[in-house]
Structure formats: structure tokens, C-alpha cells
Design an enzyme around this catalytic site. Sequence first.
Site, PDB file in Angstrom:
ATOM      1  N   TYR A  53      -2.505   0.886   2.843  1.00 28.92           N
ATOM      2  CA  TYR A  53      -2.600  -0.450   2.256  1.00 28.92           C
ATOM      3  C   TYR A  53      -2.618  -1.511   3.358  1.00 28.92           C
ATOM      4  CZ  TYR A  53      -1.516  -4.540  -0.575  1.00 28.92           C
ATOM      5  OH  TYR A  53      -1.547  -5.774  -1.171  1.00 28.92           O
ATOM      6  N   GLY A  54      -1.719  -1.386   4.320  1.00 28.30           N
ATOM      7  CA  GLY A  54      -1.660  -2.350   5.414  1.00 28.30           C
ATOM      8  C   GLY A  54      -2.947  -2.382   6.224  1.00 28.30           C
ATOM      9  N   LYS A  57      -5.650  -4.263   4.336  1.00 23.16           N
ATOM     10  CA  LYS A  57      -5.475  -5.717   4.404  1.00 23.16           C
ATOM     11  C   LYS A  57      -5.856  -6.234   5.793  1.00 23.16           C
ATOM     12  CE  LYS A  57      -4.809  -5.326   0.540  1.00 23.16           C
ATOM     13  NZ  LYS A  57      -5.986  -5.546  -0.236  1.00 23.16           N
ATOM     14  N   THR A  88       3.606 -10.009 -11.682  1.00 22.87           N
ATOM     15  CA  THR A  88       2.400  -9.591 -12.406  1.00 22.87           C
ATOM     16  C   THR A  88       2.537  -8.138 -12.858  1.00 22.87           C
ATOM     17  OG1 THR A  88       1.306  -8.788 -10.404  1.00 22.87           O
ATOM     18  CG2 THR A  88       0.953 -11.117 -10.981  1.00 22.87           C
TER      19      THR A  88
END
Length: 129
Positions: A53-54, A57, A88
Site C-alpha cells: 500500500y505504501g 501511494k 468511512t
Amino acid sequence: MSGHLSQLRSAGLRNQFTSQTLTMDRLREMVDEFETDVLAGKHSEKGWGNSNYGLSKMALIAATKVMAREEAVNGIKVNCCCPGYCDTDMTSHKGPRPPKEGALNAVLPATMENCPSGEFFSNMKVSEW
């Protein structure tokens, strides 16, 4: 911040991601190299971080900077933003920030005077990468 350069253990990789000559083709190659190195179990020894994920990004921020350079000749500004950890469905409503407040990170560069280009906005300001 998930996309921060400090997740990379290798100064050489950090330099490649921040290079003023980085192209989209080279960025795609780097992301593919990360994937290959993860699958081979060699990502740590090659200086990559441990977060898919990092890295995604970080690649998004790098792509923003590449596109901003490419589109400058057309008078187009390109930026990216992070809304933060918002309340959310995606966060199972664990985020402390209301979505409306998170959305302001996208509205800010679109409405500010003398908007920069090639920047990453977070917490209502240009963020250090």
C-alpha cells in the site's frame, strides 16, 4: 504518511523516485521491480519497504510529479492529495476525520490562488514527501 520516501531503505531508490528525469515508463518499471522482488522474497535486501500500500501511494506521488512536469507546457497543474484517516466504510468507520473534512484536501488545491503543481496535499497543506 503511507507514501513517504522514508519507507525505502535504499538511498538509490529514493533518488530514482525523486529524480527530475523520472518518466512514467521508468516509474512503471520500478513498480514492476518491486513486485518481482517481493515475489522472490528479496525486496528487503534490495532496499524496498514492506508495504504494498505504501509503495502504491509513493508511486502515485511520483506519477503526479512526472505528469506535472509533462503538462506544465500546456498550462495544466497536476497535484494529488490524501484525505486522511476518515470515518468511512473503507476504514470500518474507525477514522476520526469526517469525510467532509477529508475532502477539503482535494478542494484546497483546486480553489487556491497561485496553486503549485506537482505537489502532494495532506492535512490542508503541501506535505513533505
